[in-house]
Design a protein around this motif. Sequence first.
Motif, PDB file in Angstrom:
ATOM      1  N   ARG A 244       0.842  -1.213   0.000  1.00  8.36           N
ATOM      2  CA  ARG A 244       0.000   0.000   0.000  1.00  8.36           C
ATOM      3  C   ARG A 244       0.863   1.244   0.000  1.00  8.36           C
ATOM      4  NH1 ARG A 244      -4.828   0.370   4.336  1.00  8.36           N
ATOM      5  NH2 ARG A 244      -5.057   2.432   3.381  1.00  8.36           N
ATOM      6  N   ARG A 245       0.418   2.222  -0.762  1.00  5.69           N
ATOM      7  CA  ARG A 245       0.945   3.577  -0.592  1.00  5.69           C
ATOM      8  C   ARG A 245      -0.271   4.491  -0.542  1.00  5.69           C
ATOM      9  NH1 ARG A 245       3.326   4.596  -6.586  1.00  5.69           N
ATOM     10  NH2 ARG A 245       1.503   5.596  -7.463  1.00  5.69           N
ATOM     11  N   VAL A 246      -0.082   5.767  -0.301  1.00  2.52           N
ATOM     12  CA  VAL A 246      -1.221   6.673  -0.212  1.00  2.52           C
ATOM     13  C   VAL A 246      -2.030   6.566  -1.506  1.00  2.52           C
ATOM     14  CG1 VAL A 246      -1.935   9.092  -0.081  1.00  2.52           C
ATOM     15  CG2 VAL A 246      -0.056   8.267   1.352  1.00  2.52           C
ATOM     16  N   GLY A 247      -3.309   6.231  -1.392  1.00  4.65           N
ATOM     17  CA  GLY A 247      -4.197   6.216  -2.555  1.00  4.65           C
ATOM     18  C   GLY A 247      -4.122   4.978  -3.416  1.00  4.65           C
ATOM     19  N   ARG A 248      -3.295   3.974  -3.077  1.00  7.54           N
ATOM     20  CA  ARG A 248      -3.218   2.779  -3.927  1.00  7.54           C
ATOM     21  C   ARG A 248      -2.847   1.545  -3.118  1.00  7.54           C
ATOM     22  NH1 ARG A 248       1.384   1.958  -8.461  1.00  7.54           N
ATOM     23  NH2 ARG A 248       2.571   1.249  -6.652  1.00  7.54           N
ATOM     24  N   THR A 249      -3.585   0.452  -3.401  1.00  6.49           N
ATOM     25  CA  THR A 249      -3.207  -0.864  -2.873  1.00  6.49           C
ATOM     26  C   THR A 249      -2.993  -1.771  -4.075  1.00  6.49           C
ATOM     27  OG1 THR A 249      -4.613  -0.535  -0.933  1.00  6.49           O
ATOM     28  CG2 THR A 249      -3.951  -2.798  -1.403  1.00  6.49           C
ATOM     29  N   ARG A 250      -1.918  -2.545  -4.078  1.00  7.83           N
ATOM     30  CA  ARG A 250      -1.706  -3.503  -5.167  1.00  7.83           C
ATOM     31  C   ARG A 250      -1.165  -4.787  -4.580  1.00  7.83           C
ATOM     32  NH1 ARG A 250       4.015  -3.255  -7.867  1.00  7.83           N
ATOM     33  NH2 ARG A 250       5.220  -2.290  -6.206  1.00  7.83           N
ATOM     34  N   THR A 251      -1.239  -5.848  -5.376  1.00  9.44           N
ATOM     35  CA  THR A 251      -0.652  -7.107  -4.924  1.00  9.44           C
ATOM     36  C   THR A 251       0.347  -7.585  -5.983  1.00  9.44           C
ATOM     37  OG1 THR A 251      -2.423  -8.409  -5.934  1.00  9.44           O
ATOM     38  CG2 THR A 251      -2.703  -7.832  -3.615  1.00  9.44           C
ATOM     39  N   VAL A 252       1.378  -8.236  -5.501  1.00 10.82           N
ATOM     40  CA  VAL A 252       2.417  -8.780  -6.383  1.00 10.82           C
ATOM     41  C   VAL A 252       2.583 -10.254  -6.024  1.00 10.82           C
ATOM     42  CG1 VAL A 252       4.859  -8.648  -7.026  1.00 10.82           C
ATOM     43  CG2 VAL A 252       3.620  -6.553  -6.459  1.00 10.82           C
ATOM     44  N   PRO A 253       2.551 -11.165  -7.018  1.00 12.92           N
ATOM     45  CA  PRO A 253       2.768 -12.577  -6.694  1.00 12.92           C
ATOM     46  C   PRO A 253       4.130 -12.777  -6.018  1.00 12.92           C
ATOM     47  CG  PRO A 253       2.059 -12.310  -8.989  1.00 12.92           C
ATOM     48  CD  PRO A 253       2.333 -10.932  -8.450  1.00 12.92           C
ATOM     49  N   ALA A 254       4.155 -13.651  -5.027  1.00 13.89           N
ATOM     50  CA  ALA A 254       5.435 -13.917  -4.343  1.00 13.89           C
ATOM     51  C   ALA A 254       6.487 -14.360  -5.346  1.00 13.89           C
ATOM     52  CB  ALA A 254       5.244 -14.984  -3.264  1.00 13.89           C
ATOM     53  N   ARG A 255       6.062 -15.038  -6.407  1.00 11.31           N
ATOM     54  CA  ARG A 255       7.019 -15.528  -7.403  1.00 11.31           C
ATOM     55  C   ARG A 255       7.653 -14.378  -8.201  1.00 11.31           C
ATOM     56  NH1 ARG A 255       5.877 -21.617  -9.566  1.00 11.31           N
ATOM     57  NH2 ARG A 255       5.797 -22.555  -7.508  1.00 11.31           N
ATOM     58  N   ALA A 256       7.072 -13.155  -8.088  1.00  6.91           N
ATOM     59  CA  ALA A 256       7.650 -12.002  -8.797  1.00  6.91           C
ATOM     60  C   ALA A 256       8.169 -10.936  -7.826  1.00  6.91           C
ATOM     61  CB  ALA A 256       6.588 -11.382  -9.712  1.00  6.91           C
ATOM     62  N   PHE A 257       7.946 -11.132  -6.539  1.00  6.90           N
ATOM     63  CA  PHE A 257       8.220 -10.069  -5.561  1.00  6.90           C
ATOM     64  C   PHE A 257       9.712  -9.947  -5.233  1.00  6.90           C
ATOM     65  CE2 PHE A 257       8.564  -8.607  -1.091  1.00  6.90           C
ATOM     66  CZ  PHE A 257       7.949  -7.373  -1.222  1.00  6.90           C
ATOM     67  N   PHE A 258      10.398 -11.101  -5.111  1.00  7.43           N
ATOM     68  CA  PHE A 258      11.810 -11.083  -4.688  1.00  7.43           C
ATOM     69  C   PHE A 258      12.663 -10.921  -5.950  1.00  7.43           C
ATOM     70  CE2 PHE A 258       9.279 -13.585  -1.730  1.00  7.43           C
ATOM     71  CZ  PHE A 258       9.533 -12.905  -0.544  1.00  7.43           C
TER      72      PHE A 258
END
Length: 282
Positions: free
Chosen positions: A136-150
């Motif tokens: 989360r940042r101000v004004g936005r929530t997003r999700t990233v797959p763990a397989r792409a996060f690291f």
Amino acid sequence: MRGGVIHHPQRIEEALALLAAEPEAMPIAGGASLVAMMNAGLVSAPALISLKAIPEAGFQVLADGGLRIGAMTRHYQSAESEHLGGTRACLRDAAGSIGNMPVRNMGTIGGSVSLSDPGADYPAALAALRAEIELRRVGRTRTVPARAFFTDWYATAREPDELVTGILLPAPHAGAGLYRKLARVSGDFAIVSVAVCISEAGAVSVAIGGAGPGPVFSEDVDAALSGGFAHDGAVAAAGERLAELADPVDDMRATAEYRRMVIPRLLVQAMRELRSGREALQ
Ligand SMILES: Cc1cc2nc3c(=O)[nH]c(=O)nc-3n(C[C@H](O)[C@H](O)[C@H](O)COP(=O)(O)OP(=O)(O)OC[C@H]3O[C@@H](n4cnc5c(N)ncnc54)[C@H](O)[C@@H]3O)c2cc1C
């Protein structure tokens, strides 16, 4: 922190606003790693944003059967959670194998994934579970797959003005999961680790930890192992493939060569353990 400011927001929105105003400020969650790194002079920040009072700890079952784990959930809570059974047991195992009791009492899942230590226990389990990281940042929530996060050594897909606010697990599958790590002594970071999930329908998902900047996995390997318990030879071949995909380094714990050699053996052991667990239930 010499001369610096420590902010103590009470709500997540307040923490996000502080980070938006000062992206070079560092969030501090459990402090298990950050305080040690600051004391060693490895990192410094003009300000710290303490997440201690933010009510982002615990487990929430979602409408679709998925599970949200708040970023401030401590390792000991995950290690004891009744929500982490079946295929999710690999995450419970991973939490229980982190460091020692004081570290598990202090450290948080959000802090661990944000730090992205290559020897950390959560990344492989989250990749095997096909978890998503909520940012989360101000004004936005997003999700990233763990397989792409690291994304690299100690690097993630998190932007400087974002906080990790939760971990999302898909709806549970009946089945089993486990996480096993090879370490020099109990409580140390992994030399190499393996997380395996196997659904009752036979779908297998595997990820390796400690053998590169982030977890090592392969859709082809998952497909090859799915559809029934593969024999040891097929599992070892899958492990060899993962060892080829790994990018390990020589460090004080082990050589890169040793890490590659261990991967197939650890995977064979893990699959044998899951197979004998299933046979015991039949
Ligand atoms: C002695 C010892 C042994 C350990 N052994 C292991 C082990 O065997 N396996 C293992 O996996 N880990 C191990 N750890 C690390 C431990 O799991 C830490 O708890 C974890 O890495 C960081 O969690 P934390 O909540 O303390 O984060 P902190 O130390 O507070 O922060 C770590 C980093 O993440 C950032 N951060 C924290 N929370 C957030 C957030 N919500 N959003 C964005 N950024 C954030 C901070 O700015 C910092 O850069 C060990 C640590 C110690 C001290």
